[in-house]
Scaffold this motif. Structure first.
Motif, mmCIF file in Angstrom:
data_model
loop_
_atom_site.group_PDB
_atom_site.id
_atom_site.type_symbol
_atom_site.label_atom_id
_atom_site.label_comp_id
_atom_site.label_asym_id
_atom_site.label_seq_id
_atom_site.Cartn_x
_atom_site.Cartn_y
_atom_site.Cartn_z
ATOM 1 N N VAL A 1 16.412 6.618 39.707
ATOM 2 C CA VAL A 1 17.014 7.645 38.864
ATOM 3 C C VAL A 1 18.226 8.216 39.582
ATOM 4 O O VAL A 1 18.251 8.317 40.807
ATOM 5 N N ASP B 1 20.226 10.909 34.844
ATOM 6 C CA ASP B 1 18.841 11.072 34.386
ATOM 7 C C ASP B 1 18.361 12.519 34.449
ATOM 8 O O ASP B 1 17.302 12.843 33.921
ATOM 9 N N PHE B 2 19.126 13.392 35.105
ATOM 10 C CA PHE B 2 18.760 14.800 35.257
ATOM 11 C C PHE B 2 19.466 15.628 34.195
ATOM 12 O O PHE B 2 20.612 15.354 33.840
ATOM 13 N N ASP B 3 18.763 16.668 33.685
ATOM 14 C CA ASP B 3 19.375 17.537 32.687
ATOM 15 C C ASP B 3 20.214 18.627 33.360
ATOM 16 O O ASP B 3 20.375 18.628 34.587
ATOM 17 N N GLN C 1 16.528 18.779 36.134
ATOM 18 C CA GLN C 1 15.176 18.272 35.927
ATOM 19 C C GLN C 1 15.189 16.845 35.367
ATOM 20 O O GLN C 1 15.999 16.527 34.497
ATOM 21 N N CYS C 2 14.261 16.036 35.867
ATOM 22 C CA CYS C 2 14.113 14.659 35.401
ATOM 23 C C CYS C 2 12.621 14.341 35.300
ATOM 24 O O CYS C 2 11.944 14.201 36.317
#
Length: 116
Positions: A68, A72-74, A78-79
C-alpha cells in the motif's frame, strides 16, 4: 561516511493501536477481518508491504502479500486492510509490515553491519 541523504520521518499505527474488527462471519466459520493502518504524515515516497504471519490467514483478495502507498490512504491518513481468517486460527490476523522509503527498506537498513 561516503554519502548522506535526507529521510522523511513518519509514524504508523495498526492493529491494537488503531483497530481490528470482524466484518463478516462465513458459514464455514472463517471470518473477514479489517485492520486499520494510520500513517502520519502520508508520504508519497513511502510504501508499506504487509504479509500475514499466521497459518491460513490471507488477504481478502486471496493474496499473501499486499503493498500500500499514499494513494491507498484517505485524507485522515487511514487505510483499511482486509483479511480472511480461517475458523481454525487460534490468534488474530498477525502480520509483518515493512516500510520502504524510495528504495530503502527500513526494516533491514538499520541492522548492524558485520565488522568481520
Amino acid at each position: 561516511m561516503l554519502d548522506a541523504t535526507t529521510v522523511q520521518g513518519f509514524d504508523l499505527w495498526s492493529g491494537n493501536q488503531a483497530y481490528t474488527k470482524i466484518l463478516q462471519v462465513y458459514p464455514d466459520g472463517s471470518q473477514r477481518v479489517e485492520m486499520l493502518l494510520v500513517a502520519s504524515p502520508v508520504a508519497t515516497n513511502v510504501t508499506f508491504e504487509l504479509q500475514p504471519i499466521v497459518s491460513g490467514v490471507m488477504f481478502d483478495d486471496g493474496t499473501m502479500l499486499k503493498t500500500v502507498g499514499a494513494a491507498d490512504f484517505d485524507a485522515l491518513g487511514q487505510c483499511p486492510v482486509r483479511f480472511i481468517r480461517p475458523a481454525s486460527a487460534q490468534t488474530s490476523v498477525c502480520n509483518s509490515i515493512k516500510a520502504y522509503q524510495a528504495i530503502i527498506n527500513w526494516a533491514t537498513a538499520i541492522e548492524p553491519k558485520d565488522k568481520g
